[in-house]
Design a protein around this motif. Structure first.
Motif, short mmCIF file in Angstrom:
data_model
loop_
_atom_site.label_atom_id
_atom_site.label_comp_id
_atom_site.label_asym_id
_atom_site.label_seq_id
_atom_site.Cartn_x
_atom_site.Cartn_y
_atom_site.Cartn_z
N GLU A 1 41.47 48.11 29.11
CA GLU A 1 42.87 47.77 28.95
C GLU A 1 43.71 48.64 29.90
O GLU A 1 44.61 48.15 30.57
N GLU A 2 43.37 49.92 29.95
CA GLU A 2 44.07 50.82 30.88
C GLU A 2 43.80 50.42 32.32
O GLU A 2 44.70 50.43 33.16
N ALA A 3 42.53 50.08 32.61
CA ALA A 3 42.18 49.68 33.96
C ALA A 3 42.99 48.45 34.38
O ALA A 3 43.41 48.33 35.53
N VAL A 4 43.22 47.55 33.43
CA VAL A 4 44.03 46.36 33.72
C VAL A 4 45.46 46.80 34.05
O VAL A 4 46.05 46.37 35.05
N ALA A 5 46.00 47.70 33.23
CA ALA A 5 47.37 48.18 33.45
C ALA A 5 47.50 48.85 34.82
O ALA A 5 48.54 48.76 35.47
N GLU A 6 46.42 49.50 35.24
CA GLU A 6 46.48 50.19 36.53
C GLU A 6 46.12 49.28 37.70
O GLU A 6 46.04 49.73 38.85
N GLY A 7 45.84 48.04 37.42
CA GLY A 7 45.51 47.09 38.48
C GLY A 7 44.09 47.23 39.01
O GLY A 7 43.76 46.70 40.06
N LYS A 8 43.24 47.95 38.26
CA LYS A 8 41.87 48.13 38.74
C LYS A 8 40.92 47.09 38.17
O LYS A 8 39.78 46.97 38.61
N PHE A 9 41.37 46.42 37.13
CA PHE A 9 40.53 45.38 36.55
C PHE A 9 41.39 44.15 36.31
O PHE A 9 42.52 44.25 35.85
N ARG A 10 40.84 42.99 36.66
CA ARG A 10 41.63 41.76 36.55
C ARG A 10 41.87 41.39 35.09
O ARG A 10 40.93 41.34 34.30
N GLU A 11 43.12 41.07 34.81
CA GLU A 11 43.47 40.75 33.44
C GLU A 11 42.75 39.48 32.97
O GLU A 11 42.24 39.42 31.85
N ASP A 12 42.69 38.47 33.86
CA ASP A 12 42.06 37.20 33.44
C ASP A 12 40.59 37.40 33.10
O ASP A 12 40.09 36.85 32.12
N LEU A 13 39.90 38.24 33.89
CA LEU A 13 38.49 38.49 33.60
C LEU A 13 38.36 39.28 32.29
O LEU A 13 37.48 39.01 31.47
N TYR A 14 39.27 40.22 32.11
CA TYR A 14 39.25 41.01 30.88
C TYR A 14 39.38 40.12 29.65
O TYR A 14 38.60 40.23 28.70
N PHE A 15 40.31 39.19 29.68
CA PHE A 15 40.47 38.30 28.53
C PHE A 15 39.25 37.42 28.36
O PHE A 15 38.84 37.12 27.25
#
Ligand SMILES: Nc1ncnc2c1ncn2[C@@H]1O[C@H](COP(=O)(O)OP(=O)(O)OP(=O)(O)O)[C@@H](O)[C@H]1O
Ligand SMILES: [Mg+2]
Length: 441
Positions: A271-285
């Motif tokens: 979740e933090e990685a998404v907030a920092e732009g290091k992990f894609r939100e769409d893939l995370y979901f």
């Protein structure tokens, strides 16, 4: 020669001189791995593979091939070979592939039990009754046989790999292949080709085509460990594969349908990685359709004690050392320590103490000393990725620089030496004269 090398690695090896003999041996014994040549008298490697696959989809088969038959060996990975080695190969390549295959074998062959108590000494069990762990077991039960992608999150050493195995073993795909890929262990530029395969000549070094792990895991399960370390570009491709259920090999234009269940794990907070732009939100979901959040050990009330018992009896059984008595106050210190390396750190600690004690009581002083040293070693996380002991050596060097340790060189050498000897004793069930024959100091 191959057998000699593997025996030198502490493995138990049977030799067959042709495919038919190999197949007969396979039917008589429970092996963890088959290494076979491609061309063999009577029954060749591919035929042997097919015969083994009729019985089981999980026993890893590695094919050794001459350069001229590489194409066929690659094709064999589509038919269920674990991997292939092109002759002549280096000892390191052999050992690497064997270790990977054995790990895969361990994953599928040994059942992971959930929440059993410490008296039942079983190597592959998730021990613990803390409420937080009961929620984990319940979650595993709920999602294992659904066909959803699972994200397993937890600090280092909390048991993510064990949970992935448990999910797989309780899934409807438990008789289908299980393939694991550690995203952080593979260089960034090679991960895509590892996952999706590549066509010949698609990049420098791609001398032959290669089947990717997705294709190999078809109809089965793919475990993507440390998915948080995937680059953003690879994440885009991952997302596409999960949505469209098709892969495209690197440098290829053909879309190949794949039916793969993905289990992903990470020690990072995505979740933090998404907030920092290091992990894609769409893939995370997409991947956290089902989420298993493993609590750190310090939050599992009552479990530390149970795990100590478990690892003590396990280690004593393996080494033949008499279970030692813990001096008063020791358990309390261990229960209050915060275990930044979680269960793995606790396990290593107990093993170290048992071997050190050699059956004599474990004293408070010893415990304090060893704990001080391990927490010192796990402090600075420099980049230790390329070399197994890198981060540990860095920690000791830094400690020496700041004056906490006076002789880092001697300290490290001694530590390694002790570890080698202790471990070889474990491999020889405590027989002290046996290691001499193979350690060769
Ligand atoms: N609840 C548990 N009961 C018994 N053994 C455990 C438990 N949790 C972890 N272990 C053991 O601790 C070690 C580490 O577990 P595992 O490899 O699953 O952790 P991980 O979360 O994948 O760690 P990392 O983030 O470092 O990859 C293994 O030897 C595993 O068998
Ligand atoms: Mg792991």
């Amino acid at each position: 020669m191959v057998a000699d090398i593997l025996i030198g690695e502490g493995l138990d090896v049977d030799i067959a001189t042709n495919g038919a003999e190999g197949l007969a041996a396979f039917k008589n014994r429970n092996f963890s791995l088959v290494l076979t040549d491609f061309r063999l008298p009577e029954m060749g490697g591919i035929e042997l593979l097919a015969a083994i696959r009729k019985e089981t989809k999980q026993l890893p088969v590695v094919i050794m091939t001459a350069h001229s038959t590489t194409r066929l060996a690659i094709e064999a990975t589509r038919k269920g070979a674990f991997d292939y080695l092109i002759k002549p190969f280096k000892t390191k390549d052999l050992i690497d592939v064997v270790n990977r295959a054995l790990e895969a074998s361990r994953f599928t062959a040994r059942k992971v039990e959930l929440g059993v108590d410490a008296e039942r000494v079983d190597r592959d069990a998730i021990i613990g009754n803390a409420r937080a762990m009961q929620l984990v077991y319940r979650e595993i039960g709920k999602i294992a046989d659904k066909n959803v992608t699972v994200l397993i999150q937890g600090e280092t050493g909390t048991g993510k790999e064990l949970v992935a195995r448990a999910v797989y073993q309780h899934s409807r795909r438990s008789n289908e292949p299980f393939i694991a890929v550690n995203c952080s262990a593979i260089p960034e530029n090679l991960l895509e080709s590892e996952l999706f395969g590549h066509e010949k000549g698609s990049f420098t070094g791609a001398a032959t085509a290669r089947i990717g792990r997705f294709e190999q895991a078809n109809e089965g399960t793919l475990f993507l460990d440390e998915i948080g370390d995937m680059t953003l570009e690879t994440q885009v491709k991952m997302l596409r594969v999960l949505q469209e259920k098709k892969i495209r090999r690197v440098g290829g234009d053909q879309e190949i349908p794949v039916d793969v269940r993905v289990l992903a794990a990470t020690h990072q907070n995505l979740e933090e990685a998404v907030a920092e732009g290091k992990f894609r939100e769409d893939l995370y979901f997409r991947i956290n359709a089902a989420l298993i959040d493993l609590p750190p050990l310090r939050k599992r009330e009552g479990d530390i004690n149970m795990l100590i018992q478990h690892f003590t009896s396990l280690c004593c059984r393996e080494t033949g050392i008499e279970p030692p008595r813990f001096e008063q106050g020791v358990l309390e210190v261990l229960e209050n320590y915060n275990w930044p390396g979680n269960v793995r750190e606790l396990e290593n600690f107990i093993r170290k103490m048992i071997i050190k004690s050699n059956g004599f009581p474990i004293t408070l002083e010893d415990v304090r000393k060893v704990l001080a040293r391990t927490s010192l070693a796990s402090k600075p996380e420099l980049d230790g990725k390329d070399f197994k002991y890198g981060s540990h050596i860095d920690a000791i060097l830094l400690a020496a620089k700041s004056g906490e340790i006076s002789k880092p060189y001697a300290y490290l050498i001694e530590e390694l030496e002790r570890e080698i000897i202790a471990r070889s004793l474990i491999h020889c069930e405590g027989n002290q004269s046996k290691p001499r024959s193979f350690i060769r100091i």
